[in-house]
Write a protein that holds these residues in place. Structure first.
Motif, PDB file in Angstrom:
ATOM      1  N   ASP A  63       3.930   4.423   8.458  1.00  0.00           N
ATOM      2  CA  ASP A  63       2.507   4.212   8.223  1.00  0.00           C
ATOM      3  C   ASP A  63       2.074   5.151   7.098  1.00  0.00           C
ATOM      4  OD1 ASP A  63       2.644   6.657   9.457  1.00  0.00           O
ATOM      5  OD2 ASP A  63       1.537   6.080  11.250  1.00  0.00           O
ATOM      6  N   PRO A  64       0.824   5.079   6.646  1.00  0.00           N
ATOM      7  CA  PRO A  64       0.400   5.948   5.531  1.00  0.00           C
ATOM      8  C   PRO A  64       0.663   7.433   5.760  1.00  0.00           C
ATOM      9  CG  PRO A  64      -1.194   4.200   5.817  1.00  0.00           C
ATOM     10  CD  PRO A  64      -0.222   4.067   6.951  1.00  0.00           C
ATOM     11  N   PRO A  65       0.401   7.986   6.970  1.00  0.00           N
ATOM     12  CA  PRO A  65       0.738   9.392   7.167  1.00  0.00           C
ATOM     13  C   PRO A  65       2.233   9.680   7.028  1.00  0.00           C
ATOM     14  CG  PRO A  65      -0.834   8.697   8.823  1.00  0.00           C
ATOM     15  CD  PRO A  65      -0.383   7.460   8.114  1.00  0.00           C
ATOM     16  N   ALA A  66       3.072   8.730   7.471  1.00  0.00           N
ATOM     17  CA  ALA A  66       4.518   8.925   7.327  1.00  0.00           C
ATOM     18  C   ALA A  66       4.925   8.922   5.861  1.00  0.00           C
ATOM     19  CB  ALA A  66       5.269   7.838   8.093  1.00  0.00           C
ATOM     20  N   VAL A  67       4.276   8.084   5.061  1.00  0.00           N
ATOM     21  CA  VAL A  67       4.552   8.063   3.617  1.00  0.00           C
ATOM     22  C   VAL A  67       4.166   9.399   2.998  1.00  0.00           C
ATOM     23  CG1 VAL A  67       3.999   6.945   1.425  1.00  0.00           C
ATOM     24  CG2 VAL A  67       4.267   5.564   3.490  1.00  0.00           C
ATOM     25  N   GLU A  68       2.995   9.895   3.369  1.00  0.00           N
ATOM     26  CA  GLU A  68       2.538  11.190   2.864  1.00  0.00           C
ATOM     27  C   GLU A  68       3.526  12.287   3.230  1.00  0.00           C
ATOM     28  OE1 GLU A  68       0.052  13.815   0.902  1.00  0.00           O
ATOM     29  OE2 GLU A  68      -0.259  11.653   1.083  1.00  0.00           O
ATOM     30  N   ALA A  69       3.980  12.270   4.476  1.00  0.00           N
ATOM     31  CA  ALA A  69       4.942  13.276   4.925  1.00  0.00           C
ATOM     32  C   ALA A  69       6.259  13.168   4.164  1.00  0.00           C
ATOM     33  CB  ALA A  69       5.191  13.125   6.424  1.00  0.00           C
ATOM     34  N   ALA A  70       6.711  11.940   3.898  1.00  0.00           N
ATOM     35  CA  ALA A  70       7.965  11.744   3.170  1.00  0.00           C
ATOM     36  C   ALA A  70       7.866  12.295   1.748  1.00  0.00           C
ATOM     37  CB  ALA A  70       8.335  10.264   3.143  1.00  0.00           C
ATOM     38  N   ILE A  71       6.725  12.117   1.113  1.00  0.00           N
ATOM     39  CA  ILE A  71       6.540  12.649  -0.238  1.00  0.00           C
ATOM     40  C   ILE A  71       6.614  14.175  -0.219  1.00  0.00           C
ATOM     41  CG2 ILE A  71       4.909  12.883  -2.158  1.00  0.00           C
ATOM     42  CD1 ILE A  71       3.859  10.084  -1.417  1.00  0.00           C
ATOM     43  N   ARG A  72       5.948  14.793   0.758  1.00  0.00           N
ATOM     44  CA  ARG A  72       5.981  16.253   0.870  1.00  0.00           C
ATOM     45  C   ARG A  72       7.403  16.744   1.143  1.00  0.00           C
ATOM     46  NH1 ARG A  72       0.585  18.475   3.268  1.00  0.00           N
ATOM     47  NH2 ARG A  72      -0.885  16.783   2.899  1.00  0.00           N
ATOM     48  N   ARG A  73       8.062  16.048   2.056  1.00  0.00           N
ATOM     49  CA  ARG A  73       9.423  16.458   2.415  1.00  0.00           C
ATOM     50  C   ARG A  73      10.369  16.346   1.217  1.00  0.00           C
ATOM     51  NH1 ARG A  73      12.909  14.220   7.560  1.00  0.00           N
ATOM     52  NH2 ARG A  73      14.890  15.187   7.016  1.00  0.00           N
ATOM     53  N   ALA A  74      10.274  15.241   0.500  1.00  0.00           N
ATOM     54  CA  ALA A  74      11.149  15.041  -0.655  1.00  0.00           C
ATOM     55  C   ALA A  74      10.892  16.110  -1.712  1.00  0.00           C
ATOM     56  CB  ALA A  74      10.926  13.651  -1.240  1.00  0.00           C
ATOM     57  N   ALA A  75       9.624  16.436  -1.952  1.00  0.00           N
ATOM     58  CA  ALA A  75       9.295  17.472  -2.934  1.00  0.00           C
ATOM     59  C   ALA A  75       9.889  18.810  -2.533  1.00  0.00           C
ATOM     60  CB  ALA A  75       7.785  17.581  -3.091  1.00  0.00           C
ATOM     61  N   ALA A  76       9.804  19.138  -1.242  1.00  0.00           N
ATOM     62  CA  ALA A  76      10.336  20.413  -0.768  1.00  0.00           C
ATOM     63  C   ALA A  76      11.859  20.460  -0.908  1.00  0.00           C
ATOM     64  CB  ALA A  76       9.929  20.633   0.687  1.00  0.00           C
ATOM     65  N   GLU A  77      12.524  19.369  -0.554  1.00  0.00           N
ATOM     66  CA  GLU A  77      13.988  19.350  -0.621  1.00  0.00           C
ATOM     67  C   GLU A  77      14.477  19.438  -2.071  1.00  0.00           C
ATOM     68  OE1 GLU A  77      15.631  16.104   1.501  1.00  0.00           O
ATOM     69  OE2 GLU A  77      14.803  16.731   3.437  1.00  0.00           O
ATOM     70  N   GLN A 109       0.812  -1.211   0.000  1.00  0.00           N
ATOM     71  CA  GLN A 109       0.000   0.000   0.000  1.00  0.00           C
ATOM     72  C   GLN A 109       0.853   1.271   0.000  1.00  0.00           C
ATOM     73  OE1 GLN A 109      -2.251   0.835   3.554  1.00  0.00           O
ATOM     74  NE2 GLN A 109      -0.901  -0.373   4.865  1.00  0.00           N
ATOM     75  N   HIS A 110       2.039   1.228   0.623  1.00  0.00           N
ATOM     76  CA  HIS A 110       2.883   2.419   0.633  1.00  0.00           C
ATOM     77  C   HIS A 110       3.415   2.720  -0.769  1.00  0.00           C
ATOM     78  CE1 HIS A 110       2.303   2.108   4.784  1.00  0.00           C
ATOM     79  NE2 HIS A 110       3.424   1.503   5.151  1.00  0.00           N
ATOM     80  N   LEU A 111       3.811   1.671  -1.487  1.00  0.00           N
ATOM     81  CA  LEU A 111       4.289   1.871  -2.856  1.00  0.00           C
ATOM     82  C   LEU A 111       3.148   2.343  -3.756  1.00  0.00           C
ATOM     83  CD1 LEU A 111       6.604  -1.255  -3.309  1.00  0.00           C
ATOM     84  CD2 LEU A 111       7.187   1.023  -2.452  1.00  0.00           C
ATOM     85  N   ASP A 112       1.960   1.794  -3.544  1.00  0.00           N
ATOM     86  CA  ASP A 112       0.807   2.219  -4.344  1.00  0.00           C
ATOM     87  C   ASP A 112       0.532   3.708  -4.144  1.00  0.00           C
ATOM     88  OD1 ASP A 112       0.469  -0.338  -5.265  1.00  0.00           O
ATOM     89  OD2 ASP A 112      -1.096  -0.867  -3.822  1.00  0.00           O
ATOM     90  N   ARG A 113       0.653   4.180  -2.908  1.00  0.00           N
ATOM     91  CA  ARG A 113       0.414   5.596  -2.625  1.00  0.00           C
ATOM     92  C   ARG A 113       1.431   6.477  -3.355  1.00  0.00           C
ATOM     93  NH1 ARG A 113      -2.037   8.807   1.503  1.00  0.00           N
ATOM     94  NH2 ARG A 113      -2.918   6.890   2.356  1.00  0.00           N
ATOM     95  N   ILE A 114       2.682   6.065  -3.336  1.00  0.00           N
ATOM     96  CA  ILE A 114       3.722   6.830  -4.022  1.00  0.00           C
ATOM     97  C   ILE A 114       3.459   6.859  -5.523  1.00  0.00           C
ATOM     98  CG2 ILE A 114       6.189   6.817  -4.626  1.00  0.00           C
ATOM     99  CD1 ILE A 114       6.725   5.807  -1.771  1.00  0.00           C
TER     100      ILE A 114
END
Length: 379
Positions: free
Chosen positions: A87-101, A37-42
């Motif tokens: 967890d799913p919120p951590a995945v969401e946060a990682a995507i946001r963080r990576a985009a910002a960096e 599910q984490h890969l699917d979200r990405i």
């Protein structure tokens, strides 16, 4: 092949695809999530294709999306190596963080200290806006957290309160919220004062249960270290050595808001949270929150943090719901107030730091985190 650090996977380009190789196969099921599910979200959010093979992940898609996915997965893997949950919120946060960096924005938005520690868990920022909010909570005695549902404004305020209580920097936490539905006349409800107010403060109690063991929470409620009080019962008090939270402040009247803000005592901090677009007061009654923001816009020592749908960290559908309502109602974004040492989100979606009435630094351009118009990925 290049390494990204002792906790990060190695990365190489193979046949036009970015390939990550991990050194601990036992962590991969946690990284991928149940049924991937984490890969699917990405894949869905970034429009990339992710293929797993053994201890390797191959990512294909546009250059920017692939880079974001690679960095997000690397950060999540590093998180697992440090023993933290993914967890799913951590995945969401990682995507946001990576985009910002990758957008070369100020890395201060994602400092490691942008978090609070409680007895049960570490509460970390999951969006640049939340990082700004945490900084404001640490540095100011009075903070206004404004924005739609799901942005974490109340949850992080409770985390800040618990952090300060656990470290002895405040002696008690005081929680308040206007009981609009009962017209502040709570005497007809059964039970003692706490029983009467509990239904209105349930979101805050949910947050406390996330941060404190049940026995400690019950003990501190019993001793008065954590106090629940309707705003109508604040009159005449001076709240010293306390962390005071007023939730749903958009439903206060101007008289109530002025009374509440002037309760602030020695060595205390106060956080006022609310959504100015969700006022439940009778028609014709002005919101005390709106009046306070206008009145206090030039007062030093007050921080105002404005969240938008970009900062929603609940289910991703919540952000789409917020945007749909905003579009339907044609509501103008609230104008940020000029305050002493405050961080605000501007109407165009950008983040900025204020000193007095002058802009000193632009931290983020609009549209940085939103990914639209990308093809859906599949494996």
């Amino acid at each position: 092949m290049t390494g990204l650090g002792p906790e990060m996977p190695t990365v190489e380009l193979v046949e036009g695809r970015t390939q990550l190789e991990f050194d601990d196969n036992l962590l991969l099921p946690l990284l991928y999530g149940e049924r991937d599910q984490h890969l699917d979200r990405i894949e869905r959010q970034l429009g990339v294709s992710v293929v797993t093979r053994g201890n390797r992940i191959a990512i294909s898609g546009s250059a920017s999306a692939t880079g974001t996915a690679q960095l997000a997965l690397s950060q999540l893997y590093s998180r697992l190596k440090r023993g933290q949950e993914v967890d799913p919120p951590a995945v969401e946060a990682a995507i946001r963080r990576a985009a910002a960096e990758l957008a070369d924005k100020d890395q201060d938005l994602w400092r490691e200290d942008a978090a609070f520690r409680t007895r049960k868990r570490r509460i970390a920022a999951r969006s640049p806006g939340q990082t700004i909010y945490i900084k404001a909570l640490r540095e100011n005695e009075l903070v206004f957290g404004l924005g739609p549902a799901g942005t974490g404004k109340t949850y992080l305020a409770v985390a800040a309160a618990v952090d300060l209580l656990m470290t002895g920097r405040v002696e008690r936490i005081i929680l308040s919220r206007p009981a609009v539905e009962a017209g502040e006349r709570l005497g007809f409800l059964p039970g003692d004062l706490r029983d009467k107010v509990d239904p209105y403060l349930r979101p805050i109690f949910d947050a406390l249960n996330d941060m404190l063991p049940a026995d400690q929470l019950a003990k501190r409620l019993g001793s008065g270290e954590i106090e629940v009080a309707p705003i109508a019962f604040m009159r005449g008090r001076t709240l010293s050595h306390a962390f005071v939270i007023l939730d749903e402040a958009q439903n206060t009247t101007p008289v109530q808001m002025k009374m509440f803000l002037t309760r602030l005592g020695e060595a205390s901090r106060m956080v006022v949270t609310g959504d100015p677009t969700q006022v439940d007061l009778p028609v014709g009654t002005r919101s005390g929150l709106a009046e306070a923001l206008e009145t206090l816009c030039s007062v030093d020592g007050i921080a105002i943090v404005r969240f938008t749908d970009e900062d929603v960290v609940r289910h991703d559908l919540v952000a789409r719901i917020v945007r749909a309502y905003e579009a339907r109602e044609h509501m103008a974004s609230p104008r940020p107030a000029s305050v002493g040492s405050a961080f605000v989100r501007m109407p165009d979606g950008s983040l900025a730091m204020l000193h007095g009435s002058r802009w000193s630094m632009a931290l983020q351009q609009p549209g940085l985190l939103r990914r639209r118009g990308l093809n859906w990925g599949s494996r």
